[in-house]
Design an enzyme around this catalytic site. Structure first.
Site, short mmCIF file in Angstrom:
data_model
loop_
_atom_site.label_atom_id
_atom_site.label_comp_id
_atom_site.label_asym_id
_atom_site.label_seq_id
_atom_site.Cartn_x
_atom_site.Cartn_y
_atom_site.Cartn_z
N HIS A 156 0.84 -1.21 0.00
CA HIS A 156 0.00 0.00 0.00
C HIS A 156 0.88 1.26 0.00
O HIS A 156 0.49 2.29 0.53
CB HIS A 156 -0.94 0.03 1.20
CG HIS A 156 -2.09 -0.91 1.09
ND1 HIS A 156 -3.22 -0.63 0.37
CD2 HIS A 156 -2.28 -2.15 1.62
CE1 HIS A 156 -4.07 -1.65 0.47
NE2 HIS A 156 -3.51 -2.59 1.21
N ASP A 187 -0.20 -3.96 6.05
CA ASP A 187 -1.41 -4.62 5.54
C ASP A 187 -1.23 -5.08 4.09
O ASP A 187 -0.68 -4.35 3.26
CB ASP A 187 -2.57 -3.62 5.62
CG ASP A 187 -3.92 -4.28 5.45
OD1 ASP A 187 -4.07 -5.44 5.86
OD2 ASP A 187 -4.83 -3.63 4.91
N GLU A 188 -1.68 -6.29 3.80
CA GLU A 188 -1.90 -6.78 2.44
C GLU A 188 -0.70 -6.65 1.50
O GLU A 188 -0.82 -6.17 0.38
CB GLU A 188 -3.12 -6.07 1.82
CG GLU A 188 -4.42 -6.36 2.53
CD GLU A 188 -5.62 -5.68 1.88
OE1 GLU A 188 -6.71 -6.27 1.94
OE2 GLU A 188 -5.46 -4.57 1.33
N THR A 189 0.46 -7.13 1.94
CA THR A 189 1.59 -7.22 1.02
C THR A 189 1.42 -8.49 0.20
O THR A 189 1.34 -9.59 0.76
CB THR A 189 2.91 -7.25 1.80
OG1 THR A 189 3.04 -6.03 2.53
CG2 THR A 189 4.09 -7.39 0.85
#
Length: 846
Positions: free
Chosen positions: A430, A516-518
């Site tokens: 992100h 978050d969300e790699t």
């Protein structure tokens, strides 16, 4: 010669269209969800040529944003669909396209993943770019055709209940009892102890506030509020033994802790006393005192005794201003709202793939490039459009940032309301706004002949050939954690934020560093990563770089005296179980005072116990679950309700019925709004006594993808925030710990009725006036047809249902519903508040 003439005519035609993109129109509609029996949707764009000239056979591209991944390829005769990056897609003519004649239209059929069941899922922000003017985009007139047919609304063919009906709402509202206003408590969230005494006291022009000098700032805050209500300035004395309202410093023997306060009144002495050991507690006492003052008429206050203390020390609201920007004034208005309901943390999500929103000294590109979105050729001046922000960099949702002065103003405003602002710098995933901004900085300094300075803060490895795609379809949104310049960038940003907080008199003691969300696949083909792995025996695989990164980040943060805060994945480790990759709590960080937001508790999704697993492993945990506290989730399964729904639907009741230390007990539905099947929580970890000590608070999150105005922000935030405030401040209600299931339900229904009446009769009228008024959601009515008559009810007693039987839209002057309506034709019903604002209209045919 003929080829040259054709080229000239094409240029002239392109020039004509470029001067007026209004000559083209684009429409879009869903054809069917569950297309070909798969988790995909077929939808249709219709391109209409309303001009008197032919749309050329070549020389143009249409861009648009869509949150669903579109299958590339030919999607109409001579038209190809392509994915650019993130949620940006194109339609381009190929060699087979013959042009579009005046008055003609072209159907473009696309297939995309998942489903579309409300209007905020629709593509957005289409614009056209002409090859001869590649740096300029022209917005296209655009219409979304509402879905109405079953195949457009259900997710799959097996979805038997694709929309929440008026009858569903009616049945859900049926258990809510009407409670007279005078029987409702006057202070919210529910205080620990509240007693109303005989008698009253009137505030008048002689009202004076006396205060301990330690509480002078809080006394002035109260004086300003009372002065506006009384219509005359209220005097403040630095003497707590005088005055109509007295703010006293006092350590109570029986209660104590951060935020406690006591409000008491004495009819014989004729004054109120607010006592606490701290300014924070005095401030909360002032908020409770404010709520005793009637909204209108003579300010006559009841005499009360209140003793109160917050349940959780961390009562937070996350606002995402990266995806779509919110102006400073709106942030201040939200801070006032938070203060009123005794929330004490504003988690500002100021960076993500789609925007960087705060100035940092020495890194001007962060806001000059990362703080703007619009059409560009190389993204060296602005990020690409996202969430329908369009081609113009002057748009007010995609573009915008807080100057240093703005941010310091926000910090001071929050400080004066005893609210801590925690900035979030999202990383390593992100991180695209920062990455592209530093790429622009690199290009600028390389052009100036300064290669060493250019590489100083770079976040990307130009030789990295790793292939990945994030959840939001980005191909290049992860910082390279093997570059020393990445850590220099982090230090620069952290130091810049700390300096601003210090200048505001609100020193930073905690910072959120994302996590978050790699996506899978990152760093695998990076020469910089290979070099690091060869030099460090602890890093055997690309996945190990994750732990290396957060160890380095923790050291940077901790060396500055800050506590590290991140998303749940920052505290997770990949390992194998039965040959399959699983995620466990990372034992390396559990004892390092690492605080985590745990969001993944989608009911029926398999990770419902993650919150408790991490708390049991030693992490400080903030309950931030999507199922109850993601306020960007739509209120209901209704095409016309804005918001996402991947984590479920979040109405006013879900934040209220959440039980912090036993989230399984009162969970009722899965992510699609269906009843949870028996056994959903069998085998799930439960919270241990040790883990319970690690639950530090609750956080509501309002992500910004669908939030394009302050009004939309307030609609999604309110009244949901009230349930969260109740659960974060007040102790567990009796129904939360009652073991008898039938008795617990009966107790819950009674508590819900009380809460619903408080919201409808006390808090919404207050919110209509507070700080200029808030655009809270007014729920649509429930309606049921029985024996030829229409019965109706409302979710929040105190709101009025009005109706018509002549086909006209109900207004604030239409008849008030009081009994079932007998009508042969269409009955239209609408809920109104005391200010005359209305809900969506419900149409019923008896």
């Amino acid at each position: 010669m003929r080829r040259s003439l054709t080229f000239v005519l094409t240029l002239l035609s392109c020039y004509s269209f470029a001067q007026s993109a209004d000559d083209l129109q684009l429409k879009w509609e869903v054809v069917e969800n569950g297309h070909q029996g798969k988790a995909q949707t077929l939808s249709t764009f219709t391109l209409i040529n309303r001009s008197k000239q032919t749309l050329p056979a070549s020389g143009w591209t249409i861009y648009y944003n869509f949150i669903r991944f579109v299958t590339p390829g030919e999607v109409a005769p001579g038209i190809d669909a392509e994915h650019v990056n993130g949620h940006l897609y194109t339609f381009k003519p190929n060699a087979a396209f013959k042009g579009l004649q005046p008055g003609d239209s072209l159907k473009i059929n696309v297939v995309h993943v998942a489903w579309v069941t409300n209007y905020t899922d629709a593509p957005d922000g289409p614009y056209i770019v002409w090859d001869k003017q590649p740096e300029k985009g022209y917005p296209l007139p655009y219409t979304v055709i509402a879905s109405t047919r079953p195949e457009q609304l259900r997710r799959t063919a097996a979805d038997t209940h694709p929309q929440t009906t008026a009858a569903d709402i009616y049945r859900k509202n049926a258990n809510t009892k009407d409670i007279p206003l005078e029987k409702l408590p006057k202070i919210f969230p529910t205080p620990g102890f509240y007693e109303e005494k005989t008698g009253s006291m009137t505030l008048d022009a002689q009202t004076v506030i006396g205060t301990d000098p330690a509480f002078l700032k809080e006394a002035n805050f109260l004086a300003d509020i009372l002065g506006k209500r009384i219509g005359k300035p209220v005097k403040v004395l630095t003497d707590a033994e005088q005055g109509t309202i007295r703010l006293k410093k006092y350590k109570h023997a029986k209660i104590g802790g951060p935020g406690y306060y006591v409000v008491s009144s004495d009819t014989s002495a004729g004054f109120y006393v607010i006592t606490s050991e701290t300014a924070e507690g005095i401030f909360y006492g002032i908020q409770s005192f404010r709520q005793l003052i009637p909204l209108t008429g003579k300010p006559v206050l009841p005499l009360v005794f209140v003793a109160d203390i917050p349940r959780f020390k961390f009562r937070s609201l996350l606002l995402d201003v990266s995806r779509n920007f919110q102006p400073k004034q709106q942030i201040l208005k939200v801070l006032d709202l938070m203060a009123f309901y005794k929330l004490n943390v504003l988690h500002l999500h100021m960076s993500d793939d789609e925007g960087w929103r705060v100035e940092i000294d020495g890194l001007p590109e962060l806001t000059e490039v990362g703080g703007r979105r619009g059409h560009s050729v190389d993204e060296l001046t602005a990020l690409q459009p996202s969430y329908g922000s369009g081609p113009d960099v002057n748009n007010t949702t995609g573009s915008g940032f807080y100057t240093k002065a703005d941010y310091i103003d926000i910090l001071k405003y929050a400080r004066d309301r005893h609210i801590k602002v925690i900035p979030e710098i999202e990383m390593p995933g992100h991180g695209r706004a920062a990455i592209k901004a530093m790429d622009a900085r690199y290009a600028r300094l390389m052009k100036a002949g300064k290669p060493e300075e250019a590489a100083e803060y770079r976040l990307s490895d130009p030789e990295d050939k790793s292939e990945y795609r994030s959840v939001q379809e980005w191909k290049d949104n992860v910082m390279n954690v093997a570059l020393p310049s990445t850590y220099k960038f982090i230090e620069k940003v952290v130091d810049g934020l700390m300096t601003m907080h210090q200048e505001a008199g609100a020193p930073l003691d905690m910072i959120h560093m994302g996590g978050d969300e790699t996506p899978a696949g990152v760093w695998e083909q990076s020469p910089a990563a290979w070099k690091l792995m060869r030099s460090d025996p602890k890093i055997r695989y690309a996945d190990d770089l994750w732990y290396y990164f957060y160890d380095k980040v923790a050291k940077i943060v901790n060396s500055r005296g800050l506590q590290l805060y991140g998303w749940e994945e920052a505290g997770m480790r990949k390992t194998k179980r039965d040959g399959k990759t699983v995620m466990i709590a990372n034992p390396d960080f559990g004892n390092r005072n690492f605080q985590l937001d745990v969001w993944n508790n989608v009911m029926g999704g398999g990770m419902e116990d993650l919150t408790y697993r991490l708390a049991n492993a030693g992490y400080k945990v903030v309950l931030s679950g999507v199922s109850n506290y993601y306020f960007d989730m739509a209120y209901a399964k209704d095409y016309h309700e804005p918001g996402f729904y991947w984590g479920g639907y979040v109405d006013v009741d879900k934040p209220f019925y959440f039980i912090p230390f036993d989230l399984y007990k009162n969970s009722k539905e899965d992510g699609q709004g269906n009843p949870l099947p028996p056994g959903t929580f069998t085998g799930k970890d439960r919270l241990t006594e040790y883990g319970r000590e690690n639950i530090v608070g609750i956080q509501a999150a309002l992500w910004g993808e669908t939030v394009k105005s302050p009004q939309q922000l307030e609609y999604l935030l309110l009244p949901k925030l009230l349930g969260m405030a109740e659960r974060a401040w007040s102790t567990d209600p009796a129904w939360a710990t009652e073991e008898n299931e039938a008795r617990a339900k009966e107790m819950y229904d009674s508590a819900w009725s009380r809460f619903a009446n408080i919201v409808g009769k006390r808090e919404l009228p207050r919110l209509a006036a507070l700080n200029g008024g808030y655009n809270y959601r007014i729920p649509p009515p429930g309606a049921l047809v029985e024996n030829g008559k229409v019965s109706a009810n409302v979710q929040l007693p105190g709101l009025l249902i009005r109706y018509t039987t002549d086909g006209k839209e109900p207004t604030a002057k239409s008849p008030v519903y009081s009994a079932p309506v007998a009508a042969k034709g269409t009955v239209k019903l609408k809920v109104f508040d005391s200010a005359g604002r209305g809900s969506r209209t419900v149409i019923v045919n008896p």
